[in-house]
Design a protein around this motif. Structure first.
Motif, mmCIF file in Angstrom:
data_model
loop_
_atom_site.group_PDB
_atom_site.id
_atom_site.type_symbol
_atom_site.label_atom_id
_atom_site.label_comp_id
_atom_site.label_asym_id
_atom_site.label_seq_id
_atom_site.Cartn_x
_atom_site.Cartn_y
_atom_site.Cartn_z
ATOM 1 N N SER A 5 -4.352 -2.841 2.054
ATOM 2 C CA SER A 5 -4.178 -1.941 0.916
ATOM 3 C C SER A 5 -4.196 -2.781 -0.362
ATOM 4 O O SER A 5 -3.416 -3.732 -0.499
ATOM 5 C CB SER A 5 -2.845 -1.198 1.003
ATOM 6 O OG SER A 5 -2.789 -0.363 2.137
ATOM 7 N N THR A 87 -13.061 4.088 3.631
ATOM 8 C CA THR A 87 -12.303 2.942 4.130
ATOM 9 C C THR A 87 -12.733 2.603 5.559
ATOM 10 O O THR A 87 -12.948 1.437 5.893
ATOM 11 C CB THR A 87 -10.790 3.226 4.063
ATOM 12 O OG1 THR A 87 -10.434 3.467 2.690
ATOM 13 C CG2 THR A 87 -9.974 2.080 4.617
ATOM 14 N N ALA A 99 -5.561 -3.890 10.220
ATOM 15 C CA ALA A 99 -5.279 -3.479 8.845
ATOM 16 C C ALA A 99 -3.789 -3.572 8.550
ATOM 17 O O ALA A 99 -2.952 -3.245 9.400
ATOM 18 C CB ALA A 99 -5.754 -2.045 8.614
ATOM 19 N N LEU A 101 -1.248 -1.991 5.888
ATOM 20 C CA LEU A 101 -1.265 -0.846 4.981
ATOM 21 C C LEU A 101 0.097 -0.604 4.342
ATOM 22 O O LEU A 101 1.130 -0.943 4.914
ATOM 23 C CB LEU A 101 -1.709 0.407 5.742
ATOM 24 C CG LEU A 101 -3.073 0.308 6.451
ATOM 25 C CD1 LEU A 101 -3.321 1.555 7.284
ATOM 26 C CD2 LEU A 101 -4.192 0.090 5.440
ATOM 27 N N LYS A 102 0.084 0.028 3.176
ATOM 28 C CA LYS A 102 1.308 0.301 2.413
ATOM 29 C C LYS A 102 2.081 1.466 3.022
ATOM 30 O O LYS A 102 1.609 2.600 3.036
ATOM 31 C CB LYS A 102 0.972 0.591 0.941
ATOM 32 C CG LYS A 102 2.196 0.921 0.109
ATOM 33 C CD LYS A 102 3.153 -0.257 0.054
ATOM 34 C CE LYS A 102 4.474 0.133 -0.577
ATOM 35 N NZ LYS A 102 5.599 -0.462 0.116
ATOM 36 N N CYS A 108 -1.978 5.548 3.404
ATOM 37 C CA CYS A 108 -1.772 4.328 4.181
ATOM 38 C C CYS A 108 -0.483 4.266 4.994
ATOM 39 O O CYS A 108 -0.292 3.303 5.739
ATOM 40 C CB CYS A 108 -1.830 3.121 3.237
ATOM 41 S SG CYS A 108 -3.432 2.944 2.426
ATOM 42 N N THR A 129 -5.562 7.922 5.982
ATOM 43 C CA THR A 129 -6.408 6.758 6.277
ATOM 44 C C THR A 129 -5.890 6.009 7.499
ATOM 45 O O THR A 129 -6.670 5.611 8.368
ATOM 46 C CB THR A 129 -6.495 5.826 5.057
ATOM 47 O OG1 THR A 129 -7.094 6.548 3.976
ATOM 48 C CG2 THR A 129 -7.301 4.579 5.353
ATOM 49 N N ALA A 130 -4.579 5.820 7.579
ATOM 50 C CA ALA A 130 -3.987 5.137 8.736
ATOM 51 C C ALA A 130 -4.331 5.880 10.028
ATOM 52 O O ALA A 130 -4.708 5.261 11.029
ATOM 53 C CB ALA A 130 -2.476 5.024 8.568
ATOM 54 N N ILE A 140 -3.268 -0.968 13.206
ATOM 55 C CA ILE A 140 -2.637 -0.850 11.898
ATOM 56 C C ILE A 140 -1.183 -1.290 11.973
ATOM 57 O O ILE A 140 -0.522 -1.118 12.998
ATOM 58 C CB ILE A 140 -2.732 0.594 11.339
ATOM 59 C CG1 ILE A 140 -2.044 1.596 12.280
ATOM 60 C CG2 ILE A 140 -4.189 0.983 11.085
ATOM 61 C CD1 ILE A 140 -1.919 3.005 11.719
ATOM 62 N N SER A 142 2.285 -1.647 9.074
ATOM 63 C CA SER A 142 2.737 -1.454 7.696
ATOM 64 C C SER A 142 3.115 -2.789 7.079
ATOM 65 O O SER A 142 3.427 -3.747 7.783
ATOM 66 C CB SER A 142 3.936 -0.500 7.649
ATOM 67 O OG SER A 142 5.108 -1.166 8.050
#
Length: 154
Positions: A5, A87, A99, A101-102, A108, A129-130, A140, A142
């Motif tokens: 992100s 994305t 990935a 992600l936020k 995300c 998106t996630a 994924i 966080s």
């Protein structure tokens, strides 16, 4: 190679116009080990922008049943979907399978998102998106989980 992100590397793309700088993510980017994405901007939304939350679930959005709305009750589902698919396209073009992600973002979020009532209540769930990345086999994690796991690999 990671997809990260953009806000985590200091890019001012957060809805408020700021960022969520994470120095370990920035290190990965500077080392050439990451590609940065902001799904909201890829979907055509401006920065800063009105906060948005999921009404329902990301799976429901992918199935055409649920929506993402702004605090002003404007439907931005189309933009969020476009950004999620852009994305995913970037990840596929770059052969990325991981990935960072936020957390909490309607795009995300990995473990939680906000409940759609704009009152700060977090609920278990994933951002759009996630959800899409995971559906297509991309691992994924966080930013919070990555940091708490001492920046270990996903």
């Amino acid at each position: 190679m990671y997809l990260i992100s953009s806000c985590l590397c200091g890019v001012n793309c957060k809805y408020s116009g700021g960022n969520n700088l994470n120095n370990k993510c920035l290190e990965l980017f500077k080392e050439g080990k990451a590609i940065l994405v902001c799904p909201e901007e890829l979907g055509g939304l401006h920065t800063p922008r009105t906060p948005a939350e999921i009404k329902g679930s990301s799976e429901g959005i992918l199935n055409g049943k649920d929506k993402i709305i702004t605090k002003e009750n404007i439907d931005v589902t189309k933009e969020f979907l476009k950004g999620a698919y852009e994305t995913l396209h970037i990840a596929k073009l770059s052969n990325i399978n991981k990935a960072i992600l936020k957390e909490g973002s309607p795009s995300c979020g990995v473990n939680y998102v906000y409940d759609g009532n704009f009152n700060g209540t977090k609920i278990k769930g994933k951002g759009l998106t996630a959800t899409l990345l995971e559906k297509y086999g991309i691992d994924i994690i966080s930013d919070i989980d990555w940091k708490e796991n001492n920046c270990g690999n996903i």
